[in-house]
Design an enzyme around this catalytic site. Structure first.
Site, mmCIF file in Angstrom:
data_model
loop_
_atom_site.group_PDB
_atom_site.id
_atom_site.type_symbol
_atom_site.label_atom_id
_atom_site.label_comp_id
_atom_site.label_asym_id
_atom_site.label_seq_id
_atom_site.Cartn_x
_atom_site.Cartn_y
_atom_site.Cartn_z
ATOM 1 N N GLY A 11 0.783 -1.240 0.000
ATOM 2 C CA GLY A 11 0.000 0.000 0.000
ATOM 3 C C GLY A 11 0.807 1.278 0.000
ATOM 4 O O GLY A 11 0.293 2.335 0.356
ATOM 5 N N HIS A 108 1.711 0.545 -13.163
ATOM 6 C CA HIS A 108 2.401 -0.704 -13.502
ATOM 7 C C HIS A 108 3.908 -0.450 -13.559
ATOM 8 O O HIS A 108 4.350 0.542 -14.144
ATOM 9 C CB HIS A 108 1.897 -1.220 -14.855
ATOM 10 C CG HIS A 108 2.565 -2.488 -15.259
ATOM 11 N ND1 HIS A 108 2.220 -3.711 -14.705
ATOM 12 C CD2 HIS A 108 3.593 -2.729 -16.104
ATOM 13 C CE1 HIS A 108 3.006 -4.644 -15.217
ATOM 14 N NE2 HIS A 108 3.845 -4.077 -16.060
HETATM 15 C C1 GRF Z 1 3.777 -1.354 -7.424
HETATM 16 O O1 GRF Z 1 5.056 -1.649 -7.882
HETATM 17 C C2 GRF Z 1 2.829 -1.210 -8.581
HETATM 18 O O2 GRF Z 1 3.428 -0.724 -9.733
HETATM 19 C C3 GRF Z 1 2.373 -2.619 -8.807
HETATM 20 O O3 GRF Z 1 2.291 -3.186 -7.520
HETATM 21 C C4 GRF Z 1 3.188 -2.520 -6.644
HETATM 22 C C5 GRF Z 1 2.414 -2.059 -5.449
HETATM 23 O O4 GRF Z 1 3.221 -1.525 -4.445
HETATM 24 N N1 GRF Z 1 1.138 -2.633 -9.535
HETATM 25 P P1 GRF Z 1 2.547 -0.885 -3.153
HETATM 26 O O5 GRF Z 1 1.612 -1.926 -2.548
HETATM 27 O O6 GRF Z 1 1.798 0.334 -3.583
HETATM 28 O O7 GRF Z 1 3.688 -0.564 -2.242
#
Ligand code: GRF
Length: 188
Positions: A11, A108
């Site tokens: 998150g 992404h």
């Molecule tokens: C991020 O690297 C995002 O690009 C991918 O999942 C990851 C989530 O990270 N879709 P976080 O949970 O926001 O720290």
């Protein structure tokens, strides 16, 4: 404007968005964090930030359809202007898209259209890329195939994998906030 964030993981992107809203850097309010499982680091962040959490536990539904119908039911209560996927690890299907297409965006960890899927950064590194990056895009029915809104990249030079991941997350946070700032000002 109202934003709902959907997450499955730690998150950090959710926190970046929620904090930017609280600080007035994005002209919107995060009205809820929706998570697909009860053991998700994002929940703790939401609690700390005083943001409502809706746990829609995928395991307690008999089908993906029933699960997504529960999410639509929730979304209809909030009627958000934007739904931000932030490490949400499920494919969104037409159950949600039929009503919310054009309002759902995702971040992404690759320079799409290269390296869609679950491990964008790793795939880019394994392919020997010297520059990596992130993409914010609209969500359609495919896997990371929706219209690209904005991208950011950086050269990896002599960085090790941990340093690259740390930098990538920082770039993600900045990019997501920047896109939402533009979108909530009606600039896109
Ligand atoms: C991020 O690297 C995002 O690009 C991918 O999942 C990851 C989530 O990270 N879709 P976080 O949970 O926001 O720290």
């Amino acid at each position: 404007m109202q934003i709902v964030v959907m997450a499955s993981g730690s998150g950090s992107n959710f926190e970046a968005i929620a904090s930017a809203c609280a600080l007035g850097k994005i002209d919107a309010k995060v009205v809820s964090l929706i998570v697909d499982k009860p053991e998700c680091g994002a929940i703790e962040r939401a609690n700390r930030l005083g943001i409502n959490v809706d746990i829609v536990d995928f395991k307690s539904y008999s089908s993906k359809l029933a699960y997504e119908q529960a999410i639509v039911h929730l979304l209809n209560e909030y009627n958000p202007d934007f739904i931000c996927l932030a490490g949400y690890m499920k494919i969104i299907t037409e159950t949600i898209l039929d009503q919310y297409s054009g309002r759902i965006i995702n971040i992404h960890p690759s320079l799409l259209p290269k390296y869609p899927g679950k491990q964008g950064l790793l795939d880019a590194l394994n392919a020997g890329e010297k520059t990596v990056g992130v993409t914010v895009h609209y969500v359609d029915g495919g896997v990371d195939t929706g219209q690209i809104i904005k991208q950011a990249s950086f050269p990896i030079k002599q960085m090790n994998q941990e340093e690259i991941e740390t930098k990538l997350h920082a770039v993600e946070h900045e990019l997501y906030v920047s896109v939402l700032r533009d979108l909530t000002m009606g600039e896109r």
